[in-house]
Design an enzyme around this catalytic site. Structure first.
Site, PDB file in Angstrom:
ATOM      1  N   GLU A  13      -7.317   5.380   8.172  1.00  0.00           N
ATOM      2  CA  GLU A  13      -6.518   4.162   8.077  1.00  0.00           C
ATOM      3  C   GLU A  13      -5.267   4.315   8.937  1.00  0.00           C
ATOM      4  OE1 GLU A  13      -6.819   1.662   4.212  1.00  0.00           O
ATOM      5  OE2 GLU A  13      -6.082   3.632   3.643  1.00  0.00           O
ATOM      6  N   ASP A  14      -4.811   3.203   9.512  1.00  0.00           N
ATOM      7  CA  ASP A  14      -3.484   3.123  10.130  1.00  0.00           C
ATOM      8  C   ASP A  14      -3.224   4.277  11.097  1.00  0.00           C
ATOM      9  OD1 ASP A  14      -3.647   1.502   7.855  1.00  0.00           O
ATOM     10  OD2 ASP A  14      -1.507   1.581   7.477  1.00  0.00           O
ATOM     11  N   CYS A  52      -5.464  -4.041   7.933  1.00  0.00           N
ATOM     12  CA  CYS A  52      -6.741  -3.510   7.443  1.00  0.00           C
ATOM     13  C   CYS A  52      -7.784  -4.554   7.077  1.00  0.00           C
ATOM     14  CB  CYS A  52      -6.507  -2.550   6.292  1.00  0.00           C
ATOM     15  SG  CYS A  52      -5.485  -3.195   4.957  1.00  0.00           S
TER      16      CYS A  52
END
Length: 533
Positions: A13-14, A52
């Site tokens: 993520e990220d 997301c």
């Protein structure tokens, strides 16, 4: 490699490419780097939205968020400060579209997800054989010879891990990290980025564990492994913005016998390309509605552009569209009157944003940092990424780039026309079109249609005695619905995807079935009991 490879996805993520294999000297990523040395690195990979849930919606459906109506970040949440938003709702995507894993399941794959979804709609029961913490290709219900598609979603690198109250004191030396020039270079800012390096290192350990398990199980040579991130990094002006720090992602693929070890693939790749790529590699026909293109295998397509969008994120409405070639980025701000810093409380918890607001109030944001103080935006932005990787010099008004500007304008307009940009519609109007009278529609229940010597598919039945051989057809009246069924008892039953008539074996059998169209409420569960003589 066999004709039907296994697949392993590990989604960060990220995360931008802050890995050693991408040349980052601070990264501690020996397992990721080893995978890259054994496979291929894709330095020009991008997401479809710099946040997301919209991004993940494109990954699971093969549709751009602006086409599926999944572009507004956080549709299932409500907020007391903004009760006027048309939330909560579950996006109703086109009736012909499904989670791409259904096509894999119909082709005989065992599909597991561990365990993040975040699709902008409730994940249908038909999408996965197992969708929970602990889901794994080692599921005891999977026959050992059944090919698998297994997804692992470590969430450690999420933006919130950069906050002191969640990430604690970093082990990475803050003095060793380099912040982008548009961010204040403070100790707290360096600590935030240092925490991200810590979390990437933590994810790297999981990568090593999963690769070791593949080896232990004898699957390493017959499994194509993908590592990617759902969008770019969680720093201000990165996450939630279609600059490269917000949309450029790491992508590494190890495909024994299919990709040269240690190779670098310079082609442009979008995350919307993952579904058609997976289907192509599995030997499954790619549905015509998918808007991505395969980037691996016999049907691989070379892209000229990738595309991204920004819309309502949490409480704040916006509309930005972007197109990127290998060299240039074009951004169109549909709301040029808006300031750069809209009210997004969750984002304001970032320690770097706290410092930016302090400097904004003091009037000391200067140089590239002055971007945050802009109370309006240019209608168009054009950047030469190769010469200006931080996207600081807007070339849209430079006559030397007039031809490039026109080319990129055309590319963006063609894309929006091709996919159908639902950003032209008010979100509330879009939701009303899905939820008549404000009520979520419910999927119609499944009906059972036996086929045997006595019954010829002209009537439904919830129970009968049949002469074998006998089949059972399942039907749902809701357009676009998928059906799950099981002949097992109990809450832990394995729900299979219905893809054709079920062969009923001799003896007594109980079949349970339920249906779901994405965005609709699931149907009631129905049960039928048959005895086959």
């Amino acid at each position: 490699m066999a004709d039907r490879p296994n697949f392993l996805w590990i989604s960060f993520e990220d995360t931008t490419p802050r890995f050693g294999c991408y040349g980052d000297p601070v990264a501690r990523t020996p397992n990721v780097d080893r995978l890259a040395a054994e496979g291929a690195l894709f330095p020009n990979a991008f997401c479809t939205a710099p946040v997301c849930a919209p991004s993940r919606s494109s990954i699971i459906t093969g549709l751009y968020p602006i086409s599926a109506g999944t572009m507004h970040m956080r549709t299932a949440h409500t907020n007391n400060a903004t009760p006027e938003l048309p939330t909560p709702y579950s996006a109703v995507i086109p009736h012909y579209a499904h989670c791409f894993t259904e096509y894999l399941r119909a082709a005989g794959y065992f599909c597991t997800n561990n365990h993040k979804t975040d699709y902008q709609f409730e994940p249908p029961v038909t999408a996965w054989d197992d969708n929970r913490p602990g889901a794994h290709w080692r599921d005891e219900r999977r026959p050992k010879d059944q090919p698998f598609f297994a997804v692992f979603n470590p969430t450690t690198t999420h933006e919130s891990g950069q906050w002191p109250e969640k990430g604690g004191e970093p082990t990475t030396d803050p003095a060793s990290v380099t912040l982008p020039p548009y961010l204040p270079d403070t100790l707290e800012g360096r600590k935030a980025l240092a925490r991200q390096y810590d979390h990437i290192a933590s994810n790297d350990e999981l990568v090593g564990k999963l690769l070791a398990e593949l080896e232990e199980d004898g699957y390493a040579e017959n499994t194509i492994v993908f590592i990617w991130s759902d969008h770019g990094e969680g720093l201000p002006r990165a996450k939630r913005w279609p600059y490269d720090t917000g949309i450029r992602i790491p992508l590494i693929v190890r495909w024994p016998g299919g990709l040269e070890a240690g190779s670098v693939e310079e082609r442009l790749v979008s995350l919307v390309d993952l579904p058609p790529t997976m289907l192509s590699l599995a030997g499954v026909d790619v549905p015509g509605h998918m808007q991505g293109v395969p980037f691996l295998g016999e049907g691989a397509v070379e892209r000229d552009y990738v595309y991204a969008s920004r819309d309502r994120y949490d409480e704040a409405y916006d509309m930005v569209r972007a197109v990127r070639s290998r060299q240039f980025k074009y951004i169109r701000n549909f709301r040029p009157e808006l300031p750069r810093l809209l009210w997004i409380p969750y984002r304001n918890r970032h320690p770097i944003l706290e410092e930016i607001w302090k400097r904004y109030a003091a009037g000391t944001l200067e140089g590239p940092q002055a971007w945050f103080a802009q109370t309006s935006r240019p209608v168009e932005e054009l950047y030469d990424i190769q010469a200006d990787p931080w996207e600081l010099e807007n070339l849209a008004g430079d006559p030397d780039y007039a031809d490039t500007l026109e080319e990129m304008r055309w590319a963006l307009d063609e894309w929006r026309s091709d996919v159908g940009d639902l950003g032209e519609m008010d979100e509330a109007e879009m939701v009303r079109s899905w939820y008549p009278n404000g009520q979520q529609p419910t999927t119609a229940p499944v009906v059972f249609v036996p086929l045997s010597a006595e019954m010829h598919g002209t009537e439904t039945s919830d129970g009968a005695t049949l002469t074998g051989p006998a089949l059972l057809q399942l039907h749902c009246a809701t357009q676009g619905a998928s059906i799950a069924w099981t002949d097992q008892e109990g809450e832990d039953a394995h729900w299979r995807l219905y893809s054709g008539p079920i062969r009923l074996e001799s003896g007594a059998v109980t079949v349970r079935a339920r249906a779901i169209r994405i965005g609709y409420a699931e149907s009631e569960q129905r049960t039928a009991r048959f005895t086959v003589a």
